[in-house]
Design a protein around this motif. Structure first.
Motif, short mmCIF file in Angstrom:
data_model
loop_
_atom_site.label_atom_id
_atom_site.label_comp_id
_atom_site.label_asym_id
_atom_site.label_seq_id
_atom_site.Cartn_x
_atom_site.Cartn_y
_atom_site.Cartn_z
N LEU A 22 0.85 -1.19 0.00
CA LEU A 22 0.00 0.00 0.00
C LEU A 22 0.88 1.24 0.00
O LEU A 22 1.77 1.38 0.84
N TYR A 23 0.62 2.14 -0.94
CA TYR A 23 1.33 3.41 -1.04
C TYR A 23 0.31 4.51 -0.80
O TYR A 23 -0.59 4.73 -1.63
N SER A 24 0.43 5.20 0.34
CA SER A 24 -0.69 6.03 0.74
C SER A 24 -0.27 7.09 1.74
O SER A 24 0.92 7.25 2.07
N PHE A 25 -1.26 7.82 2.23
CA PHE A 25 -1.10 8.85 3.26
C PHE A 25 -2.45 8.93 3.95
O PHE A 25 -3.50 8.75 3.29
N PRO A 26 -2.49 9.17 5.28
CA PRO A 26 -3.78 9.10 5.99
C PRO A 26 -4.68 10.33 5.80
O PRO A 26 -5.05 11.01 6.75
N THR A 27 -5.01 10.61 4.55
CA THR A 27 -6.11 11.51 4.21
C THR A 27 -7.38 10.66 4.14
O THR A 27 -7.30 9.43 4.22
N PRO A 28 -8.56 11.27 3.97
CA PRO A 28 -9.77 10.42 3.88
C PRO A 28 -9.67 9.32 2.84
O PRO A 28 -10.06 8.17 3.12
N ASN A 29 -9.15 9.61 1.66
CA ASN A 29 -9.07 8.57 0.63
C ASN A 29 -8.07 7.49 0.99
O ASN A 29 -8.26 6.31 0.70
N GLY A 30 -6.98 7.86 1.63
CA GLY A 30 -6.02 6.86 2.07
C GLY A 30 -6.54 6.02 3.22
O GLY A 30 -6.31 4.80 3.27
N ILE A 31 -7.23 6.65 4.15
CA ILE A 31 -7.76 5.95 5.31
C ILE A 31 -8.72 4.83 4.89
O ILE A 31 -8.78 3.77 5.53
N ILE A 179 -17.87 -1.85 2.08
CA ILE A 179 -16.93 -0.88 1.51
C ILE A 179 -17.57 0.49 1.36
O ILE A 179 -16.85 1.50 1.30
N ALA A 180 -18.88 0.57 1.32
CA ALA A 180 -19.54 1.89 1.29
C ALA A 180 -19.28 2.64 2.58
O ALA A 180 -18.97 3.84 2.58
N ASP A 181 -19.39 1.95 3.72
CA ASP A 181 -19.09 2.59 5.00
C ASP A 181 -17.63 3.01 5.06
O ASP A 181 -17.30 4.11 5.53
N MET A 182 -16.74 2.14 4.61
CA MET A 182 -15.31 2.46 4.63
C MET A 182 -15.00 3.70 3.80
O MET A 182 -14.05 4.44 4.10
N ALA A 183 -15.77 3.92 2.75
CA ALA A 183 -15.57 5.09 1.91
C ALA A 183 -16.14 6.35 2.54
O ALA A 183 -15.57 7.44 2.37
N ILE A 184 -17.23 6.21 3.27
CA ILE A 184 -17.96 7.38 3.76
C ILE A 184 -17.41 7.94 5.06
O ILE A 184 -17.20 9.15 5.19
N TRP A 185 -17.16 7.08 6.06
CA TRP A 185 -16.85 7.64 7.38
C TRP A 185 -15.56 8.45 7.42
O TRP A 185 -15.49 9.45 8.17
N PRO A 186 -14.50 8.11 6.64
CA PRO A 186 -13.32 8.98 6.71
C PRO A 186 -13.58 10.41 6.26
O PRO A 186 -12.95 11.36 6.75
N TRP A 187 -14.52 10.58 5.34
CA TRP A 187 -14.86 11.92 4.89
C TRP A 187 -15.69 12.67 5.92
O TRP A 187 -15.62 13.89 6.02
N LEU A 188 -16.46 11.96 6.71
CA LEU A 188 -17.17 12.62 7.81
C LEU A 188 -16.17 13.03 8.89
O LEU A 188 -16.30 14.10 9.49
N ALA A 224 -6.62 2.66 11.18
CA ALA A 224 -6.53 3.22 9.83
C ALA A 224 -6.23 4.71 9.82
O ALA A 224 -5.67 5.22 8.84
N LEU A 225 -6.57 5.41 10.89
CA LEU A 225 -6.31 6.85 10.94
C LEU A 225 -4.84 7.17 10.92
O LEU A 225 -4.45 8.32 10.66
N ASN A 226 -4.00 6.17 11.16
CA ASN A 226 -2.55 6.37 11.17
C ASN A 226 -1.82 5.42 10.24
O ASN A 226 -0.68 5.05 10.48
N ILE A 227 -2.49 5.04 9.14
CA ILE A 227 -1.88 4.15 8.14
C ILE A 227 -1.82 4.90 6.81
O ILE A 227 -2.84 5.33 6.29
N PRO A 228 -0.57 5.03 6.28
CA PRO A 228 0.73 4.74 6.89
C PRO A 228 1.12 5.84 7.88
O PRO A 228 0.45 6.86 7.97
N ASP A 229 2.23 5.65 8.53
CA ASP A 229 2.77 6.66 9.43
C ASP A 229 3.06 7.92 8.63
O ASP A 229 3.79 7.89 7.63
#
Length: 232
Positions: A22-31, A179-188, A224-229
């Motif tokens: 996984l190549y990412s950053f903990p923004t809503p889309n990454g989370i 996966i719908a919940d996984m997509a929605i809650w980080p944006w909230l 997930a809020l801290n993935i990746p560091d």
């Protein structure tokens, strides 16, 4: 192309190239993707692509994410055992759900899940993102309130849609965590980062606030809020 031969591996070397990368950053889309991986138990290795350092423009990363956006993945164990790379968080969620057989039910429940995933991708995420940009990051760069009013109004409309959908429900679709919940809650969750709860009248959407609290209480969500560091 094998991971050891891929340009991304020179930029972010894998410690265990046999698992999903996984190549990412903990923004809503990454989370979103961190949440799926933690919930599913699928082995993975996370690499920080810091948008603060413009890592997303590295040529190696662009080989798997030509739109220079996080997240992206490299799966050495793709369909028929061949490696696969993906970008776009919604596409990655669907791929991982199909790969693992988790969080995307069959039949009508799956159709309902997909429509709410697309609702987030096309509506909630972009509108909250634009609201956050103009309200928090570009507040001193505009000469009037048009943009903030435009995007806050649309964000509130979408929160109202979600509030109605969640009436008497624990999850947004299919009567289960998907996966719908996984997509929605980080944006909230990002509304708090924007300092936008009062402007968006978040407390006037009680089903949404109840839902967000329940989603954040999941151990995988907390992780997930801290993935990746961020500092990786």
């Amino acid at each position: 192309m094998s991971l050891t031969d891929h340009p991304i591996n020179e930029f972010r070397p894998a410690q265990n190239p046999d698992v999903l990368q996984l190549y990412s950053f903990p923004t809503p889309n990454g989370i979103k993707i961190g949440a799926f991986l933690e919930e599913s138990g699928l082995p993975y290795e996370a690499h920080t692509i810091s948008i603060m350092r413009d890592d997303q423009f590295n040529p190696g990363f662009l080989q798997i994410s030509p739109n220079n956006k996080i997240p992206a993945i490299y799966d050495p164990n793709g369909p028929e055992g061949t490696p696969v790379t993906l970008f776009e968080s919604g596409a990655i969620l669907v791929y991982l759900a199909q790969k693992t057989g988790k969080f995307l039910p069959a039949g009508d429940a799956g159709t309902e899940t997909m429509q709410w995933l697309m609702w987030q991708m096309g509506g909630l995420g972009p509108m909250l993102g634009q609201f956050g940009h103009f309200y928090k990051f570009a507040a001193d760069k505009t000469t009037d309130d048009y943009a903030v009013n435009r995007y806050s109004g649309e964000a509130k409309r979408l929160l109202g849609v979600l509030n109605t959908q969640l009436e008497g429900k624990d999850f947004v679709a299919a009567g289960q965590y998907t996966i719908a919940d996984m997509a929605i809650w980080p944006w909230l969750k990002v509304i708090d980062f924007y300092g936008g709860g009062e402007v968006l009248e978040l407390e006037s959407f009680p089903n949404v606030t109840r839902y967000l609290a329940a989603m954040l209480a999941r151990p995988a969500s907390e992780a997930a809020l801290n993935i990746p560091d961020r500092a990786g």
